[in-house]
Design a protein around this motif. Structure first.
Motif, PDB file in Angstrom:
ATOM      1  N   LEU A 125       0.836  -1.197   0.000  1.00  0.00           N
ATOM      2  CA  LEU A 125       0.000   0.000   0.000  1.00  0.00           C
ATOM      3  C   LEU A 125       0.872   1.248   0.000  1.00  0.00           C
ATOM      4  N   HIS A 126       1.962   1.173   0.748  1.00  0.00           N
ATOM      5  CA  HIS A 126       2.874   2.319   0.811  1.00  0.00           C
ATOM      6  C   HIS A 126       3.465   2.617  -0.572  1.00  0.00           C
ATOM      7  N   ILE A 127       3.787   1.564  -1.300  1.00  0.00           N
ATOM      8  CA  ILE A 127       4.337   1.764  -2.649  1.00  0.00           C
ATOM      9  C   ILE A 127       3.291   2.424  -3.558  1.00  0.00           C
ATOM     10  N   VAL A 128       2.054   1.945  -3.466  1.00  0.00           N
ATOM     11  CA  VAL A 128       0.984   2.539  -4.279  1.00  0.00           C
ATOM     12  C   VAL A 128       0.799   4.015  -3.909  1.00  0.00           C
ATOM     13  N   SER A 129       0.781   4.307  -2.607  1.00  0.00           N
ATOM     14  CA  SER A 129       0.626   5.701  -2.161  1.00  0.00           C
ATOM     15  C   SER A 129       1.756   6.563  -2.709  1.00  0.00           C
ATOM     16  N   GLN A 130       2.957   6.014  -2.674  1.00  0.00           N
ATOM     17  CA  GLN A 130       4.110   6.797  -3.147  1.00  0.00           C
ATOM     18  C   GLN A 130       3.974   7.084  -4.648  1.00  0.00           C
ATOM     19  N   LEU A 131       3.474   6.111  -5.395  1.00  0.00           N
ATOM     20  CA  LEU A 131       3.249   6.340  -6.835  1.00  0.00           C
ATOM     21  C   LEU A 131       2.220   7.451  -7.048  1.00  0.00           C
ATOM     22  N   LEU A 132       1.174   7.464  -6.218  1.00  0.00           N
ATOM     23  CA  LEU A 132       0.152   8.510  -6.336  1.00  0.00           C
ATOM     24  C   LEU A 132       0.746   9.884  -5.982  1.00  0.00           C
ATOM     25  N   VAL A 133       1.588   9.920  -4.950  1.00  0.00           N
ATOM     26  CA  VAL A 133       2.250  11.185  -4.598  1.00  0.00           C
ATOM     27  C   VAL A 133       3.124  11.649  -5.770  1.00  0.00           C
ATOM     28  N   ASP A 134       3.830  10.722  -6.380  1.00  0.00           N
ATOM     29  CA  ASP A 134       4.655  11.072  -7.555  1.00  0.00           C
ATOM     30  C   ASP A 134       3.778  11.628  -8.678  1.00  0.00           C
ATOM     31  N   ALA A 191      -9.284   0.645  -0.018  1.00  0.00           N
ATOM     32  CA  ALA A 191      -8.080   1.454  -0.283  1.00  0.00           C
ATOM     33  C   ALA A 191      -7.569   1.219  -1.702  1.00  0.00           C
ATOM     34  N   MET A 192      -7.666  -0.026  -2.143  1.00  0.00           N
ATOM     35  CA  MET A 192      -7.187  -0.358  -3.498  1.00  0.00           C
ATOM     36  C   MET A 192      -8.056   0.292  -4.572  1.00  0.00           C
ATOM     37  N   ILE A 193      -9.365   0.187  -4.397  1.00  0.00           N
ATOM     38  CA  ILE A 193     -10.282   0.771  -5.379  1.00  0.00           C
ATOM     39  C   ILE A 193     -10.130   2.297  -5.402  1.00  0.00           C
ATOM     40  N   THR A 194      -9.951   2.867  -4.212  1.00  0.00           N
ATOM     41  CA  THR A 194      -9.739   4.310  -4.123  1.00  0.00           C
ATOM     42  C   THR A 194      -8.471   4.724  -4.867  1.00  0.00           C
ATOM     43  N   ALA A 195      -7.430   3.932  -4.722  1.00  0.00           N
ATOM     44  CA  ALA A 195      -6.172   4.250  -5.410  1.00  0.00           C
ATOM     45  C   ALA A 195      -6.388   4.305  -6.927  1.00  0.00           C
ATOM     46  N   LEU A 196      -7.209   3.390  -7.442  1.00  0.00           N
ATOM     47  CA  LEU A 196      -7.507   3.393  -8.883  1.00  0.00           C
ATOM     48  C   LEU A 196      -8.242   4.673  -9.287  1.00  0.00           C
ATOM     49  N   HIS A 197      -9.215   5.071  -8.478  1.00  0.00           N
ATOM     50  CA  HIS A 197      -9.967   6.304  -8.766  1.00  0.00           C
ATOM     51  C   HIS A 197      -9.046   7.519  -8.768  1.00  0.00           C
ATOM     52  N   VAL A 198      -8.246   7.621  -7.719  1.00  0.00           N
ATOM     53  CA  VAL A 198      -7.375   8.792  -7.585  1.00  0.00           C
ATOM     54  C   VAL A 198      -6.384   8.838  -8.758  1.00  0.00           C
ATOM     55  N   ALA A 199      -5.846   7.684  -9.099  1.00  0.00           N
ATOM     56  CA  ALA A 199      -4.892   7.635 -10.212  1.00  0.00           C
ATOM     57  C   ALA A 199      -5.556   8.092 -11.515  1.00  0.00           C
ATOM     58  N   ALA A 200      -6.803   7.679 -11.727  1.00  0.00           N
ATOM     59  CA  ALA A 200      -7.514   8.080 -12.958  1.00  0.00           C
ATOM     60  C   ALA A 200      -7.724   9.589 -12.980  1.00  0.00           C
ATOM     61  N   ASP A 201      -8.089  10.167 -11.823  1.00  0.00           N
ATOM     62  CA  ASP A 201      -8.270  11.627 -11.767  1.00  0.00           C
ATOM     63  C   ASP A 201      -6.944  12.341 -12.047  1.00  0.00           C
ATOM     64  N   LEU A 202      -5.876  11.853 -11.439  1.00  0.00           N
ATOM     65  CA  LEU A 202      -4.577  12.513 -11.622  1.00  0.00           C
ATOM     66  C   LEU A 202      -4.106  12.403 -13.078  1.00  0.00           C
ATOM     67  N   GLU A 203      -4.334  11.249 -13.668  1.00  0.00           N
ATOM     68  CA  GLU A 203      -3.928  11.065 -15.072  1.00  0.00           C
ATOM     69  C   GLU A 203      -4.640  12.083 -15.953  1.00  0.00           C
ATOM     70  N   ARG A 204      -5.920  12.275 -15.677  1.00  0.00           N
ATOM     71  CA  ARG A 204      -6.709  13.228 -16.468  1.00  0.00           C
ATOM     72  C   ARG A 204      -6.251  14.666 -16.216  1.00  0.00           C
ATOM     73  N   MET A 205      -5.847  14.969 -14.996  1.00  0.00           N
ATOM     74  CA  MET A 205      -5.331  16.309 -14.693  1.00  0.00           C
ATOM     75  C   MET A 205      -4.058  16.564 -15.515  1.00  0.00           C
ATOM     76  N   GLY A 206      -3.257  15.530 -15.682  1.00  0.00           N
ATOM     77  CA  GLY A 206      -2.073  15.662 -16.537  1.00  0.00           C
ATOM     78  C   GLY A 206      -2.452  15.980 -17.978  1.00  0.00           C
TER      79      GLY A 206
END
Lengths: 217, 217
Positions: free
Chosen positions: A9-18, A79-94
């Motif tokens: 989970l920590h690795i996934v969080s770190q990827l989201l922070v990146d 937490a896993m499903i949330t990580a997918l959602h957040v990643a999708a939002d961040l990708e779109r922000m990019g």
């Protein structure tokens, strides 16, 4: 098993922070490109969007790997499903930062934003930057109060978006249709950037508090 | 266990088909509202968006429940993650139909689209409808060839989108800035609707063939 899950989970969080840092930097550079007709800044944003996409893929792979190996349930699964959602939002922000950069490139060496709109876009970019920073912070260290601030930031963004239209629709708008079209689309890119930041924040709040939010707006 | 998974997957697929039908109907009604200044059609789209959001929540709940109970791996796990992606794209397509309907409402009883642009928007709506129909078909019965057609439809949508800008930027554009702004945003809503249809189609292709596509555009 539990420790292994925490480590993953920590690795996934770190990827989201990146990702959050990547999209914050992208929107800063895109705004610089827009307001100073800086071709190099614009090209950097376009080139580096692939890095954000790559981080998104890594999040998905990690989450799938983790679901397959550990079969989490309850809050861990959430937490896993949330990580997918957040990643999708961040990708779109990019992507939205990239759209801003491409608009700057399309008008280069002319500025895409005329003098009358510089203040509004500077303010919109300021809010976008603050929101991207907060997303990064709540991902690094969950904080429901900070995440909730994103709603207020979004209200401020919406006000600026309305101001933009009043300038465009004023009787004394001197620039004609082409500049109005660019400004309309640019306004929408910043406003959507803020919407995705709010969505990402709501997902993090859900993770912290268990309180659900309505689907993305 | 295997039969139970198949049964659950079938329920998720059916929810996605329902979503696809919902967003197809929403965009048809929204276009009707737009082109005929039909207030009731517009209001129906806005009211019924909540049903699409509700279906989206059901997909998420079903998938989470299924992940927790059955802990699928490999292609079964992939099917679950794909369902989440497709549901997110469809939910967003519903929002875009709602944006079209709200634009019609904002201008009502005037038409939001002037005579010169009716053909372009009729054509864009025709492509959007075809794409929504194809998404529904490939979700009901996986067909990689049909899903791949979505790319060509999207190219046709992009061509119409470019045509729209040439009309707006022509020397003889008679309507001024406000109508151009509406048309710019409406054009973007249809174009984004098509983008999400392509994304949804790519996810289904991935599910069928195992071939990955790049992140959403």
């Amino acid at each position: 098993m539990r420790d292994e899950f925490r480590a993953d989970l920590h690795i996934v969080s770190q990827l989201l922070v990146d990702m959050a840092e990547g999209i914050r930097s992208a929107m800063r550079q895109a705004t610089k490109a827009l307001l100073t007709a800086d071709r190099q800044a614009a090209e950097t944003v376009v080139e580096r969007d692939a890095e954000i996409d790559e981080l998104y893929r890594h999040v998905e792979e990690r989450v799938c790997d983790l679901l397959a190996r550990q079969a989490p349930v309850a809050s861990d699964l959430r937490a896993m499903i949330t990580a997918l959602h957040v990643a999708a939002d961040l990708e779109r922000m990019g992507d939205l930062a990239e759209h801003v950069a491409k608009t700057a490139l399309r008008r280069h060496p002319s500025p895409a934003v005329p003098a009358e709109l510089r203040t509004i876009f500077t303010d919109m970019a300021g809010i976008a930057d603050r929101m991207a920073e907060k997303i990064g912070s709540v991902l690094a260290k969950p904080d429901a109060d900070l995440a909730a601030e994103l709603d207020r930031d979004d209200d401020a963004m919406d006000d600026l978006h309305k101001n933009l239209f009043s300038v465009l629709l004023g009787d004394d708008w001197p620039y004609g249709v082409e500049t109005a079209i660019d400004a309309t689309l640019l306004g929408r890119f910043y406003e959507r950037f803020a919407d995705h930041a709010v969505n990402a924040g709501e997902h993090v709040v859900y993770l912290i508090t268990g309180e659900t939010a309505s689907p993305s707006n």
